[in-house]
Design an enzyme around this catalytic site. Structure first.
Site, short mmCIF file in Angstrom:
data_model
loop_
_atom_site.label_atom_id
_atom_site.label_comp_id
_atom_site.label_asym_id
_atom_site.label_seq_id
_atom_site.Cartn_x
_atom_site.Cartn_y
_atom_site.Cartn_z
N ASP A 172 90.36 -16.02 -46.36
CA ASP A 172 89.67 -16.19 -45.36
C ASP A 172 89.50 -17.98 -44.92
O ASP A 172 89.61 -18.51 -46.08
CB ASP A 172 88.69 -15.52 -44.76
CG ASP A 172 88.53 -14.78 -43.36
OD1 ASP A 172 88.70 -15.69 -42.45
OD2 ASP A 172 88.81 -13.79 -43.08
N HIS A 243 92.72 -17.73 -39.84
CA HIS A 243 91.77 -17.33 -41.03
C HIS A 243 92.25 -17.93 -42.10
O HIS A 243 92.53 -17.26 -43.27
CB HIS A 243 91.51 -15.84 -40.92
CG HIS A 243 90.59 -15.16 -39.84
ND1 HIS A 243 89.20 -15.50 -39.69
CD2 HIS A 243 90.63 -14.51 -38.71
CE1 HIS A 243 88.83 -14.82 -39.10
NE2 HIS A 243 89.78 -14.15 -38.14
N GLU A 306 92.99 -12.58 -34.78
CA GLU A 306 92.12 -13.69 -34.19
C GLU A 306 92.52 -14.90 -34.66
O GLU A 306 91.90 -15.74 -35.04
CB GLU A 306 90.85 -13.47 -34.94
CG GLU A 306 89.91 -12.15 -34.63
CD GLU A 306 88.79 -12.19 -35.34
OE1 GLU A 306 87.57 -11.65 -34.59
OE2 GLU A 306 88.25 -12.48 -36.30
N TRP A 372 91.78 -2.05 -35.04
CA TRP A 372 90.05 -2.34 -35.07
C TRP A 372 89.45 -2.57 -33.69
O TRP A 372 87.98 -2.29 -33.47
CB TRP A 372 89.99 -3.34 -35.89
CG TRP A 372 90.44 -4.82 -35.43
CD1 TRP A 372 91.56 -5.33 -35.44
CD2 TRP A 372 89.31 -5.84 -34.95
NE1 TRP A 372 91.40 -6.79 -34.93
CE2 TRP A 372 90.16 -7.00 -34.59
CE3 TRP A 372 88.28 -5.77 -34.76
CZ2 TRP A 372 89.61 -8.05 -34.05
CZ3 TRP A 372 87.56 -7.12 -34.01
CH2 TRP A 372 88.30 -8.34 -33.80
N TYR A 397 82.70 0.02 -38.15
CA TYR A 397 82.33 -1.49 -38.69
C TYR A 397 80.88 -1.51 -39.54
O TYR A 397 79.89 -1.46 -38.70
CB TYR A 397 82.26 -2.69 -37.41
CG TYR A 397 83.49 -2.92 -37.51
CD1 TYR A 397 84.86 -2.35 -37.61
CD2 TYR A 397 83.74 -4.35 -37.30
CE1 TYR A 397 86.07 -2.96 -37.72
CE2 TYR A 397 84.94 -5.00 -37.41
CZ TYR A 397 86.20 -4.23 -37.48
OH TYR A 397 87.65 -4.93 -37.42
N TRP A 447 82.44 -6.15 -43.30
CA TRP A 447 82.55 -7.57 -43.37
C TRP A 447 81.32 -8.13 -43.95
O TRP A 447 80.27 -7.68 -43.56
CB TRP A 447 82.84 -8.01 -41.88
CG TRP A 447 83.87 -7.49 -41.33
CD1 TRP A 447 84.32 -6.58 -40.58
CD2 TRP A 447 85.38 -8.05 -41.83
NE1 TRP A 447 85.49 -6.34 -39.97
CE2 TRP A 447 86.23 -7.33 -40.95
CE3 TRP A 447 85.94 -9.10 -42.61
CZ2 TRP A 447 87.82 -7.50 -40.88
CZ3 TRP A 447 87.15 -9.21 -42.66
CH2 TRP A 447 88.24 -8.38 -41.64
N THR A 448 81.14 -9.12 -44.63
CA THR A 448 80.17 -9.43 -45.23
C THR A 448 79.68 -10.95 -45.15
O THR A 448 78.89 -11.67 -45.99
CB THR A 448 80.50 -9.41 -47.21
OG1 THR A 448 81.54 -10.34 -47.24
CG2 THR A 448 80.89 -8.04 -47.50
N GLU A 449 79.75 -11.34 -43.95
CA GLU A 449 79.08 -12.48 -43.60
C GLU A 449 77.52 -12.40 -43.88
O GLU A 449 76.97 -13.37 -44.30
CB GLU A 449 79.16 -12.87 -41.95
CG GLU A 449 80.65 -13.27 -41.44
CD GLU A 449 81.49 -12.28 -41.20
OE1 GLU A 449 81.36 -11.06 -41.84
OE2 GLU A 449 82.36 -12.54 -40.55
#
Ligand code: ACM
Length: 539
Positions: A172, A243, A306, A372, A397, A447-449
């Site tokens: 990413d 990304h 995206e 998604w 999510y 998602w691990t932001e």
């Protein structure tokens, strides 16, 4: 016996006494089940301290294949004479073994000998089969790197919940996490960032602390084999054409002319995209060749979500290239890019797997869509004849906040409760029966932001993943009250393993992130956003 199985399975009592594991208990299995037998020994031995040697003959635990059962279906029968675990395949027998563990006291999950426990299994008959063949989780190991040891632990937790597909998000903007022999700078440069945004607002500060990590090809082989031994397929994902900023930092010639890049230190979508030269197609197909060598999965993920079109729109060379290719607009250019990857993946006997944006501008017939953005992608893809994996953000999510309490750590998007996840049905009710057959199943996306360690992943993922696993296994809507009763015992199992799940009372003091700004939204705000971004695939 009241069932405490998670996921649930059809269970009935036999009226018999059940069976007690002791020093004389052996395990019998045919050679084709040797791997399952070895796994079962390794699962039962630490806490019980029993030898559980392989031994043919009656009595003890017996593993067998019964071709009359569904492929992943199983039957577990326990009586005074012993335990019989049958499956339609080795995968079904393995699922039956997971049930056997849950029929034992929760302390069976401890990793050292437990004294004073009687390893009694009640007299029951359990028989079931999963509704869906794709019961998955996507794990983002880019935004925060998950060390290999923790990935293996995550795979064990998936297996415990009879999940069978791990979608690994490997590349990413913020990092490149897989060694590629032909392009070493992808990890020499792309696996490391100088610092990291802390919080979810555009104004959030960065921490001034480097972050990174990657899996060597030997690590990947180990992860894939470890998962395969637990009947879990690992589906790799190499993102493009957006990304990609970590790849651009390593090889700026993949981007538009005259730009330079760092591995991205912030969250959110950024404008930097690939150029669409033949040399860039070759680079990515080279990468995919090494990826396909490492991952035997039928499905190969290419991302595709995206991708901003502004740079392509403004760049004279991209516009010239579009004319050369006879491509009318930037959406079709994205479809052309995905189409090139699809040709390559298909020529190697695999199937392309990508986010629902790949429906923009048309898509090759064999491609499979991860839907998604609500369920629009699932509806459009299934109606156009594409296979679909449902993962609607508003139901699965697991980065979304777990309650509306201000104590939730870095709260983002809508509230997604345990009950919301429990209610997930991958098949949109609008589909006809024939269209619905394209829905392979579903997955949760992690998602691990804002999950900066495996401890935080535990907090966001459990127990919501338990609800997801049941939603993907069962037929029908389920019974949430019954699930929460079973969950009480299941949490004792997670405690024995050392999973730092969210308590129903909310975060423990050290699970909070006071002062770190999130980005919560209401369901109405989120729905309006999703409607605006799917308009071009729905029309
Ligand atoms: C996604 O959540 N961007 C697939």
């Amino acid at each position: 016996m009241v069932s405490t199985l998670v996921p649930a399975a059809a269970l009935s009592e036999t009226g018999e006494d059940g069976f007690v594991l002791d020093a004389s208990t052996g395990i019998a299995a045919s050679d084709e089940l040797e791997g399952v037998l070895t796994w079962l020994q390794s699962a039962l031995r630490p806490a019980t301290g029993l030898p559980l040697h392989r031994r043919d003959g009656d009595g003890g635990i017996r593993l067998a294949i019964d071709p009359a059962l569904a492929v992943e279906g199983f039957r577990v029968e326990v009586g005074p004479a012993g335990v019989r675990i049958e499956g339609g395949s080795a995968a079904g027998v393995f699922a039956g073994c997971q049930v056997l563990l849950q029929l034992l006291p929760p302390s069976v999950y401890r990793r050292a000998r437990v004294t004073g426990e009687t390893w009694r299994i009640p007299g029951v008959r359990v028989q079931d089969r999963p509704r869906f063949g794709w019961r998955g989780v996507m794990l983002d190991v880019v935004r925060h790197f998950m060390p290999k040891h923790d990935v293996l632990r995550f795979i064990d937790l998936m297996a415990m919940h009879r999940l069978n597909t791990l979608h690994l998000h490997l590349t990413d903007d913020q990092g490149w996490r897989i060694e590629i022999r032909k392009y070493p700078r992808l990890t020499e440069v792309g696996a490391w960032r100088h610092e990291t945004q802390v919080g979810a607002s555009r104004e959030s500060p960065t921490d001034g602390r480097p972050h990174g990590g990657f899996y060597t090809q030997d690590d990947i082989r180990e992860i894939v084999q470890y998962a395969a031994d637990r009947f879990i397929a690992v589906v790799p994902e190499i993102e493009s054409p957006g990304h990609v900023q970590a790849a651009l930092a390593a090889y700026p010639e993949l981007g538009l002319a005259g730009r330079s890049y760092d591995v991205f230190t912030r969250w959110g979508i950024n404008d930097n995209v690939l150029n669409v030269e033949e040399s860039t197609v070759d680079f990515f197909t080279d990468v995919l060749d090494e990826v396909m060598e490492l991952f035997p999965s039928s499905y190969i993920g290419v991302g595709g979500d995206e991708c901003p079109k502004d740079q392509w729109h403004e760049d004279p060379r991209t516009q010239e290239r579009m004319r050369e290719l006879g491509v009318g607009d930037e959406e079709q250019l994205q479809a052309w890019w995905i189409g090139r990857l699809d040709q390559h993946i298909t020529s190697r006997g695999r199937r392309l797997f990508g986010w629902d944006e790949i429906l923009e501008g048309g898509l090759a017939a064999g491609a499979t869509v991860a839907s998604w953005r609500g369920r629009a992608g699932a509806l459009v893809a299934a109606r156009r004849g594409h296979d679909v994996v449902s993962c609607p953000d508003d139901l699965v999510y697991l980065d979304y906040r777990q309650s509306d309490s201000p104590d939730e750590p870095i709260p983002v998007s809508i509230v997604l409760s345990l009950e919301d996840v429990y209610g997930f049905d991958p098949v949109p009710p609008e589909l006809t029966e024939a269209e619905a057959r394209h829905v392979l199943g579903g997955q949760a996306n992690v998602w691990t932001e804002h999950m900066d360690s495996p401890r935080t992943v535990d907090y966001l993922v459990f127990p919501r993943l338990c609800a997801l696993a049941e939603a993907l296994w069962r037929e029908g809507p389920g019974d949430f009250g019954d699930f929460t009763r079973r969950l009480a015992t299941h949490l004792e199992r997670l405690d024995a393993i050392g999973v730092e799940y969210r308590r129903s009372s909310g975060p423990l003091p050290w699970q909070r992130r006071p002062g770190i700004v999130g980005r919560p939204s209401t369901r109405e705000e989120r729905e309006a956003y999703i409607r605006s971004v799917v308009a071009n695939i729905v029309s």
